[in-house]
Design a protein around this motif. Sequence first.
Motif: not given
Length: 127
Positions: A12-16, A34-39, A45-48, A59-71
């Motif tokens: 939700d909220g990531i750039h089209p 894993l994660e898209g748009l952040r508050t 919290q992530m910085v801390a 991530h704050l504007t929806g221009h980033a997403v975290d993806l992970a491979p599966l094992d």
Amino acid sequence: MPMVILHPERLDGIHPDLMKVVMELAEGTEFAVLEGLRTIERQRQMVARGSSRTMNSRHLTGHAVDLAPLDHGQVSFAWPLYYPFAELVKQAAAEVQVPIEWGGDWESFKDGPHWQLPWVAYPRVTR
């Protein structure tokens, strides 16, 4: 058949254009979103905890997403899996003609799960 772990609320909220890349990747790759748009609070919290170094995250504007491979069906943070996974993400981005940057290509503070739309092509959003 590829298994994709998609939690709609994480997109939700990531750039089209970023969504186009994720959906193209989902056509043939096993991965987790894993994660898209952040508050602002989440970014603090992530910085801390040292998971991010900036309060100017894409991530704050929806221009980033975290993806992970599966094992074996489980999210993996093992670097040897990220390199071939990164090639698949870059290929998906090329297929949909969306420029993308990988945190694993950064010179310092390498961030394997992080994918973002470039600042040059997608300038800061003012609200």
